[in-house]
Enzyme design. Structure first.
Site, PDB file in Angstrom:
ATOM      1  N   ARG A  15       1.003  -1.043   0.060  1.00 27.31           N
ATOM      2  CA  ARG A  15       0.090  -0.132  -0.027  1.00 27.31           C
ATOM      3  C   ARG A  15       0.925   1.219  -0.004  1.00 27.31           C
ATOM      4  NH1 ARG A  15      -4.003   0.923   4.252  1.00 27.31           N
ATOM      5  NH2 ARG A  15      -1.928   0.906   5.502  1.00 27.31           N
ATOM      6  N   THR A  16       0.307   2.371  -0.584  1.00 28.12           N
ATOM      7  CA  THR A  16       0.892   3.679  -0.665  1.00 28.12           C
ATOM      8  C   THR A  16       0.449   4.226   0.856  1.00 28.12           C
ATOM      9  OG1 THR A  16       0.501   3.992  -2.865  1.00 28.12           O
ATOM     10  CG2 THR A  16       1.061   5.917  -1.573  1.00 28.12           C
ATOM     11  N   LEU A  17       1.768   4.483   1.636  1.00 27.05           N
ATOM     12  CA  LEU A  17       1.503   5.119   2.941  1.00 27.05           C
ATOM     13  C   LEU A  17       1.992   6.259   2.880  1.00 27.05           C
ATOM     14  CD1 LEU A  17       3.132   2.211   4.939  1.00 27.05           C
ATOM     15  CD2 LEU A  17       0.844   2.486   4.642  1.00 27.05           C
TER      16      LEU A  17
END
Lengths: 272, 245
Positions: B22-24
């Site tokens: 996931r893009t954090l």
């Protein structure tokens, strides 16, 4: 057509290269009551004969609104037609959800045709027994398409399907050159005349037919009965000058019996 | 958001199993994009900087790209996510072309498609970390819209992302009018980009201006703006704010 040993499965070719089950499906379309479509540059009119089985029952719905810009008239197995209309409605709604723009008719009919083709190539399916006249608008104007159970589709200036459609086609063939530039009113008038041809002398009344229109700036809608009856009266009062003298059996309802419709002699019906 | 991520108990409630994907937070980012409608179509401007945190690391990043025949996209935010978006759009345009009929996706359709993509990703807690500007002309109709990483979208006569919203939009609200000529549009955009250059720490002095009209897309070669540092405010920046630096 006669029964033969190659006509049991849709996945069996005949030695002559025909798929008989598909051709039989197209016969089913010919048995349905007539449906007619014509188009001008900016409008499409769909018309069909809507006779109820008995006085006690309502008549079958043969014209379906698919979206504001597309509608369809069917002939053949109405149940199959209903299912395909639901598919078309779904496709239009999904496209609009993603793109906020109308699904172009040309793409809708290709999807429909591809769906019909699947049923001609699976041993556990049967072809849809319904022919669809799809009328709609896209960027390039008004379009009328005919979708076959075979999975073929064609674009038309005007077309008729179902029983006694040949009479309507004859009328349309005479007039179609003027359709592109026709006004909305004249287009509806021609649809009514063409419809009357299929009745072979019976009186055309608004209770026995359904007319639908779609055009630039006009969402697809079915005309209500009063409007249709008013149009019929108007055209009949205007006389039958539009019906040329060389038309067979189009006089005032005096013909006693229905003439048998001319038999369609086609070698391979898929060559429509 | 960080405390949730580090806590394994809440992790599985929010996200899917492939959590490491996931893009954090963004890594290499582009700053503002500014767009305006003008007489013949749309003008977009963006600098060519790709910042790595506070380091102005990459200075030749193209943040304005054509999409199909009728649209132009400008992106700010995570550059790798923009590259991913360009892959989605290339696939979309390819499929559109494969129909080989007279129809084609216009800027409005592309904008809505992007909105659906961005919103969908946001709902899965895996956003594409971008703010996008989408402009174009089709059949004489001009279109200019924007989408954010959470799926907020709208159209207007002038749009901007990031700092552009705070520094450029007020200028555009005052000075934008209908039917600007190309020259007037460029002057206006350069005015906005100059203010951004002075005031946005992620801005670099190398920009491109793109235009789209009914005829097609033109993206200018990179160039620099002339800056003037003799303003009295720049001479003694902390005058009137003792103790500041």
């Amino acid at each position: 057509m006669f029964r033969n040993q190659y006509d049991t499965d849709v996945t069996t070719w005949s030695p002559a290269g025909r798929l008989f089950q598909v051709e039989y499906a197209m016969e089913a379309v010919k048995q349905g009551s007539a449906a007619i479509g014509l188009r001008s540059k900016s409008h499409v009119v769909l018309a069909c004969v809507n006779k109820a089985n008995s006085e006690l029952s309502s008549h079958q719905k043969k014209i379906f609104k698919v979206d504001d810009h597309v509608g369809v008239a069917i002939a053949g197995l109405t149940a199959d037609g209903r299912v395909l209309s639901r598919y078309m409605r779904n496709e239009c709604i999904n496209y609009f959800y993603t793109y906020e723009s109308q699904l172009p008719v040309g793409r809708l009919v290709v999807q429909l045709a591809d769906k019909a083709q699947v049923c001609t190539q699976r041993s556990w399916k049967r072809p849809y027994g319904v022919g669809l006249l799809v009328g709609g608008l896209d960027e390039s104007g008004a379009h009328l398409y005919y979708n076959c159970p075979s999975g073929n589709y064609f674009e038309y200036q005007a077309f008729a399907i179902g029983s006694r459609s040949q009479a309507a086609k004859t009328y349309l063939e005479r007039k179609f050159v003027s359709f592109m530039a026709s006004s909305r009113e004249n287009l509806i008038k021609d649809a009514l005349f063409a419809l009357r041809e299929t009745l072979q002398g019976e009186k055309l009344t608004s209770s026995a037919c359904t007319i639908a229109v779609v055009g630039v700036g006009e969402a697809f809608h079915i005309l209500d009965q009063e409007t249709v009856q008013a149009l019929i009266n108007e055209f009949e009062i205007a006389g039958e000058e539009a019906a040329a003298p060389d038309q067979a059996g189009v006089d005032e309802p005096s013909a006693a019996d229905d003439q048998a419709a001319p038999v369609d002699q086609s070698a391979a019906p898929m060559d429509m | 958001m960080n405390s949730f991520d580090s806590n394994p108990a809440t992790n599985s409630l929010i996200s899917s199993e492939a959590d490491s994907q996931r893009t954090l937070y963004p890594y290499v980012t582009g700053t503002s994009v500014v767009g305006i409608k003008y007489k013949d179509g749309i003008l977009l401007a963006a600098d060519m900087g790709g910042s790595y945190g506070s380091t102005l690391r990459y200075k030749s990043v193209e943040r304005l790209k054509p999409v199909g025949k009728h649209s132009l996209i400008g992106a700010s935010g995570e550059i790798s996510d923009f590259q991913e978006i360009m892959r989605y759009l290339d696939d979309l345009i390819l499929s559109d072309n494969m129909w080989d009929d007279g129809n084609s996706l216009g800027p409005k359709e592309v904008h809505n498609y992007l909105t659906r993509v961005m919103y969908n990703r946001r709902n899965k807690f895996n956003p594409l970390w971008n703010s996008l500007v989408l402009g174009g002309v089709k059949n004489g109709q001009k279109y200019l819209g924007t989408v954010s990483m959470i799926g907020v979208h709208y159209e207007d006569n002038h749009v901007a992302t990031g700092f552009g919203n705070h520094l450029a939009r007020p200028l555009l609200r005052d000075e934008w009018r209908e039917n600007l000529t190309f020259e007037e549009g460029v002057i206006l955009l350069e005015k906005c980009m100059r203010v951004l250059l002075y005031r946005d720490r992620s801005a670099v002095n190398k920009l491109q201006i793109a235009k789209i009209t009914e005829e097609g897309v033109t993206i200018s070669p990179p160039y620099s703006l002339k800056t003037f540092w003799n303003f009295s405010a720049f001479e003694n920046p902390t005058h009137g704010a003792e103790g500041s630096w």
